[in-house]
Design a protein around this motif. Structure first.
Motif, PDB file in Angstrom:
ATOM      1  N   PHE A 127       0.706  -1.285   0.073  1.00 18.42           N
ATOM      2  CA  PHE A 127      -0.007   0.003   0.009  1.00 18.42           C
ATOM      3  C   PHE A 127       0.853   1.177  -0.048  1.00 18.42           C
ATOM      4  CE2 PHE A 127      -3.855  -2.416   2.210  1.00 18.42           C
ATOM      5  CZ  PHE A 127      -4.569  -2.665   0.882  1.00 18.42           C
ATOM      6  N   GLU A 128       1.779   1.194   0.720  1.00 18.34           N
ATOM      7  CA  GLU A 128       2.802   2.509   1.080  1.00 18.34           C
ATOM      8  C   GLU A 128       3.462   2.861  -0.311  1.00 18.34           C
ATOM      9  OE1 GLU A 128       4.204   2.856   5.016  1.00 18.34           O
ATOM     10  OE2 GLU A 128       2.438   2.146   5.873  1.00 18.34           O
ATOM     11  N   LYS A 129       4.036   1.658  -0.882  1.00 21.69           N
ATOM     12  CA  LYS A 129       4.778   2.127  -1.901  1.00 21.69           C
ATOM     13  C   LYS A 129       4.183   2.452  -3.209  1.00 21.69           C
ATOM     14  CE  LYS A 129       8.559  -1.226  -0.182  1.00 21.69           C
ATOM     15  NZ  LYS A 129       9.198  -2.474  -0.628  1.00 21.69           N
ATOM     16  N   ASN A 130       2.823   2.141  -2.992  1.00 24.01           N
ATOM     17  CA  ASN A 130       1.829   2.574  -4.318  1.00 24.01           C
ATOM     18  C   ASN A 130       0.842   3.637  -4.015  1.00 24.01           C
ATOM     19  OD1 ASN A 130       2.582   0.275  -6.483  1.00 24.01           O
ATOM     20  ND2 ASN A 130       2.421  -0.819  -4.688  1.00 24.01           N
ATOM     21  N   GLY A 131       1.076   4.585  -2.979  1.00 30.22           N
ATOM     22  CA  GLY A 131       0.074   5.501  -2.732  1.00 30.22           C
ATOM     23  C   GLY A 131      -1.155   5.183  -2.066  1.00 30.22           C
ATOM     24  N   LEU A 132      -1.110   4.291  -1.229  1.00 27.51           N
ATOM     25  CA  LEU A 132      -2.625   3.835  -0.801  1.00 27.51           C
ATOM     26  C   LEU A 132      -2.309   3.757   0.812  1.00 27.51           C
ATOM     27  CD1 LEU A 132      -4.530   1.475  -3.062  1.00 27.51           C
ATOM     28  CD2 LEU A 132      -4.965   3.829  -2.593  1.00 27.51           C
ATOM     29  N   LYS A 133      -1.438   4.979   1.272  1.00 26.31           N
ATOM     30  CA  LYS A 133      -1.043   4.982   2.652  1.00 26.31           C
ATOM     31  C   LYS A 133      -2.432   4.924   3.478  1.00 26.31           C
ATOM     32  CE  LYS A 133       1.800   7.275   6.061  1.00 26.31           C
ATOM     33  NZ  LYS A 133       2.372   6.149   6.466  1.00 26.31           N
ATOM     34  N   SER A 134      -3.549   5.454   3.154  1.00 22.21           N
ATOM     35  CA  SER A 134      -4.643   5.619   4.124  1.00 22.21           C
ATOM     36  C   SER A 134      -5.177   4.049   4.487  1.00 22.21           C
ATOM     37  CB  SER A 134      -5.673   6.503   3.422  1.00 22.21           C
ATOM     38  OG  SER A 134      -6.346   5.799   2.143  1.00 22.21           O
ATOM     39  N   LEU A 135      -5.279   3.113   3.535  1.00 21.11           N
ATOM     40  CA  LEU A 135      -5.516   1.610   3.513  1.00 21.11           C
ATOM     41  C   LEU A 135      -4.362   1.011   4.523  1.00 21.11           C
ATOM     42  CD1 LEU A 135      -6.956   0.547   0.225  1.00 21.11           C
ATOM     43  CD2 LEU A 135      -8.009   1.580   2.354  1.00 21.11           C
ATOM     44  N   SER A 136      -3.301   1.414   4.359  1.00 23.92           N
ATOM     45  CA  SER A 136      -2.186   0.819   5.248  1.00 23.92           C
ATOM     46  C   SER A 136      -2.498   1.147   6.776  1.00 23.92           C
ATOM     47  CB  SER A 136      -0.744   1.331   4.543  1.00 23.92           C
ATOM     48  OG  SER A 136       0.311   0.710   5.556  1.00 23.92           O
ATOM     49  N   GLU A 137      -2.695   2.450   6.834  1.00 27.34           N
ATOM     50  CA  GLU A 137      -2.953   3.016   8.345  1.00 27.34           C
ATOM     51  C   GLU A 137      -4.364   2.512   9.021  1.00 27.34           C
ATOM     52  OE1 GLU A 137      -1.087   5.289  10.100  1.00 27.34           O
ATOM     53  OE2 GLU A 137       0.221   4.440   8.636  1.00 27.34           O
ATOM     54  N   LYS A 138      -5.286   2.093   8.056  1.00 27.59           N
ATOM     55  CA  LYS A 138      -6.519   1.402   8.365  1.00 27.59           C
ATOM     56  C   LYS A 138      -5.988  -0.194   8.733  1.00 27.59           C
ATOM     57  CE  LYS A 138     -11.404   1.191   7.682  1.00 27.59           C
ATOM     58  NZ  LYS A 138     -12.639   1.871   6.775  1.00 27.59           N
ATOM     59  N   TYR A 139      -5.454  -0.498   8.053  1.00 23.08           N
ATOM     60  CA  TYR A 139      -4.898  -2.276   8.325  1.00 23.08           C
ATOM     61  C   TYR A 139      -4.337  -2.223   9.538  1.00 23.08           C
ATOM     62  CZ  TYR A 139      -4.789  -7.132   7.150  1.00 23.08           C
ATOM     63  OH  TYR A 139      -5.115  -8.496   6.973  1.00 23.08           O
ATOM     64  N   LYS A 140      -3.239  -1.115   9.755  1.00 23.69           N
ATOM     65  CA  LYS A 140      -2.435  -1.107  10.969  1.00 23.69           C
ATOM     66  C   LYS A 140      -3.370  -1.384  12.278  1.00 23.69           C
ATOM     67  CE  LYS A 140       1.592   0.942   8.738  1.00 23.69           C
ATOM     68  NZ  LYS A 140       2.295   2.105   8.743  1.00 23.69           N
ATOM     69  N   LEU A 141      -4.347  -0.807  12.355  1.00 22.13           N
ATOM     70  CA  LEU A 141      -5.238  -1.011  13.362  1.00 22.13           C
ATOM     71  C   LEU A 141      -5.771  -2.377  13.902  1.00 22.13           C
ATOM     72  CD1 LEU A 141      -7.485   2.262  13.039  1.00 22.13           C
ATOM     73  CD2 LEU A 141      -6.041   1.717  14.845  1.00 22.13           C
ATOM     74  N   LYS A 142      -5.920  -3.121  12.442  1.00 24.04           N
ATOM     75  CA  LYS A 142      -6.269  -4.500  12.674  1.00 24.04           C
ATOM     76  C   LYS A 142      -4.860  -5.362  13.231  1.00 24.04           C
ATOM     77  CE  LYS A 142      -9.981  -3.446  11.252  1.00 24.04           C
ATOM     78  NZ  LYS A 142     -11.138  -3.329  12.499  1.00 24.04           N
ATOM     79  N   PHE A 143      -3.774  -4.886  12.718  1.00 22.17           N
ATOM     80  CA  PHE A 143      -2.609  -5.576  13.292  1.00 22.17           C
ATOM     81  C   PHE A 143      -2.342  -5.303  14.802  1.00 22.17           C
ATOM     82  CE2 PHE A 143       1.976  -5.129  14.537  1.00 22.17           C
ATOM     83  CZ  PHE A 143       2.356  -6.149  14.161  1.00 22.17           C
ATOM     84  N   LEU A 144      -2.513  -4.127  15.243  1.00 19.64           N
ATOM     85  CA  LEU A 144      -2.280  -3.614  16.641  1.00 19.64           C
ATOM     86  C   LEU A 144      -3.453  -4.368  17.489  1.00 19.64           C
ATOM     87  CD1 LEU A 144      -1.289   0.052  15.993  1.00 19.64           C
ATOM     88  CD2 LEU A 144       0.126  -1.864  16.798  1.00 19.64           C
ATOM     89  N   ASN A 145      -4.487  -4.857  16.797  1.00 23.51           N
ATOM     90  CA  ASN A 145      -5.524  -5.502  17.675  1.00 23.51           C
ATOM     91  C   ASN A 145      -4.879  -6.828  18.059  1.00 23.51           C
ATOM     92  OD1 ASN A 145      -7.477  -3.445  17.980  1.00 23.51           O
ATOM     93  ND2 ASN A 145      -8.697  -4.108  16.133  1.00 23.51           N
ATOM     94  N   TYR A 146      -4.343  -7.352  16.775  1.00 23.90           N
ATOM     95  CA  TYR A 146      -3.826  -8.872  16.976  1.00 23.90           C
ATOM     96  C   TYR A 146      -2.520  -8.825  17.851  1.00 23.90           C
ATOM     97  CZ  TYR A 146      -0.695 -12.681  16.102  1.00 23.90           C
ATOM     98  OH  TYR A 146       0.212 -13.929  16.222  1.00 23.90           O
ATOM     99  N   ALA A 147      -1.756  -7.642  17.901  1.00 24.72           N
ATOM    100  CA  ALA A 147      -0.648  -7.409  18.922  1.00 24.72           C
ATOM    101  C   ALA A 147      -0.980  -7.437  20.155  1.00 24.72           C
ATOM    102  CB  ALA A 147       0.323  -6.562  18.459  1.00 24.72           C
TER     103      ALA A 147
END
Length: 412
Positions: free
Chosen positions: A240-260
């Motif tokens: 996502f971040e290498k292809n201009g969709l950082k907003s989706l990356s940030e949204k998915y990071k919240l899912k990762f942090l739930n797992y963490a």
């Protein structure tokens, strides 16, 4: 011409195959093929597929040694003859009979690379319920036929509610990665960064079995599965971040942090080591407090697991790096424990009175659970009372003279 090739990976799915295949057969679009890839099943899945093939001409059977669902899907895509690709798992079903037909019509009209529909959750008893991911705003729900930009899709989940042009997948070399957990979001992330627009219809194409698939963490239960599951997050963020969709990356990071957070609460130090090895804190600059909570929780857990002076000293030095007192996610019990750790010079001193601190923390947790129980119990009583009132109202209505007099109208 085959309009849509539907790929079904099959591994020990004999209990579900008949129902799943029947749902495909009910689709009004008939120019389809269902490519069933048996992934080295050890039950009677292959035998069941062969029986179903005799009933349905659209079924093609491929076999391979057990390599995982991603590999099976890739095999199916490579062998597909359809203009578009759809996916279904052996324990899931298609829902609206005209969903594929309407999706193909929209795809053909706009020469679309990707067309979406909606999905529901399938309970073990066969009931269909509203998809909770829409309530949580995890991904876009199509309430009308429309076009959206890729950034509006949401987290890269539910790849199976969409169809994809095969030439688009081939030209962009989009296939499932060699991961035993988490390959689906990586596949969809690569799709989202390569499409310019997404079309969707207000139809329900798919229903996935819940709660089995609704609790993915329970399946991440070996070192390799944890490694692959955690790795898929980094791969997805990077795409996502290498292809201009950082907003989706940030949204998915919240899912990762739930797992963490789950790994911290579950005291899973193995997952902690993998996460801290794969990621540095720069990935989570917008979620510093969440990531800090994850690290601090594991550090506190590991002090008692490692049970050494060396790690105790290391933990104290690590805790000093964080602005703990300004982080509202750190619990009162954790603050209490950290204060106690900082007051101790040695691990032996820490062990001497730790049980007292732990007892205080447990009493506090017990008190919180009692309060939560009171709230839930009150909600249950309120719901029971409302339900009883509705039953009384219904009974009163059915016994009323007006209901009996108007009976002939309802029959007509």
């Amino acid at each position: 011409m085959t309009k849509i090739s539907i790929i079904m990976p099959v591994y020990n799915g004999e209990k579900f195959l008949k129902k799943s295949i029947k749902s495909v057969s009910k689709q009004t679009l008939k120019d389809i093929e269902l490519i069933c890839v048996d992934d080295g099943s050890t039950d009677k899945s292959l035998e069941m597929l062969e029986k179903q093939q005799k009933k349905h001409e659209f079924i093609k059977i491929l076999t391979q040694k057990n390599q995982g669902s991603g590999s099976a899907r890739n095999y199916g895509i490579d062998e597909a003859e359809g203009e578009y690709i759809a996916f279904i798992d052996a324990d899931d079903i298609f829902v609206d009979p005209d969903a594929l037909e309407k999706m193909y019509e929209l795809a053909n009209l706009h020469d679309a690379d990707m067309v979406c529909a909606n999905l529901k959750e399938l309970l073990p008893n066969g009931d269909l319920i509203y998809n909770s991911n829409y309530t949580k705003n995890n991904y876009y729900e199509f309430k009308k036929t429309e076009k959206i930009p890729p950034k509006d899709y949401g987290v890269p989940w539910a790849f199976y509610k969409n169809i994809y042009k095969k030439t688009f997948l081939d030209e962009n070399n989009i296939r499932f990665k060699d991961l035993i957990r988490g390959q689906d979001p990586v596949f969809l992330a690569e799709v989202l960064v390569n499409v310019s627009e997404i079309y969707g219809i207000p139809k329900v194409l798919y229903a996935y079995l819940f709660p089995v698939k609704g609790k993915p963490y329970l399946k991440v239960n070996t070192y390799k599965k944890k490694l692959h599951y955690i790795t898929h997050y980094k791969m997805t963020f990077d795409i996502f971040e290498k292809n201009g969709l950082k907003s989706l990356s940030e949204k998915y990071k919240l899912k990762f942090l739930n797992y963490a957070k789950y790994t911290a609460n579950d005291n899973d130090t193995e997952a902690y080591e993998i996460i801290t090895d794969i990621f540095n804190e720069s990935y989570f600059t917008n979620y510093t407090n969440r990531y800090m909570y994850f690290k601090i929780s594991h550090i506190l857990n590991k002090i008692n697991i490692e049970n050494t002076q060396e790690y105790f000293t290391q933990a104290k030095n690590e805790l000093l790096k964080y602005d703990i007192w300004m982080n509202k996610r750190i619990t009162a019990a954790q603050h209490r424990t950290i204060s106690y750790i900082m007051s101790c010079e040695t691990f032996e001193e820490y062990k001497k009175d730790f049980s007292k601190i732990n007892t205080i923390n447990l009493k506090e947790k017990h008190k919180q659970l009692k309060e939560k129980y009171k709230i839930l119990n009150k909600q249950h009583k309120d719901n029971t009372r409302k339900n009883n009132n509705l039953k009384k109202l219904q009974k009163s209505l059915l016994n009323s003279s007006s209901w009996k007099i108007t009976g002939f109208l309802r029959k007509n």
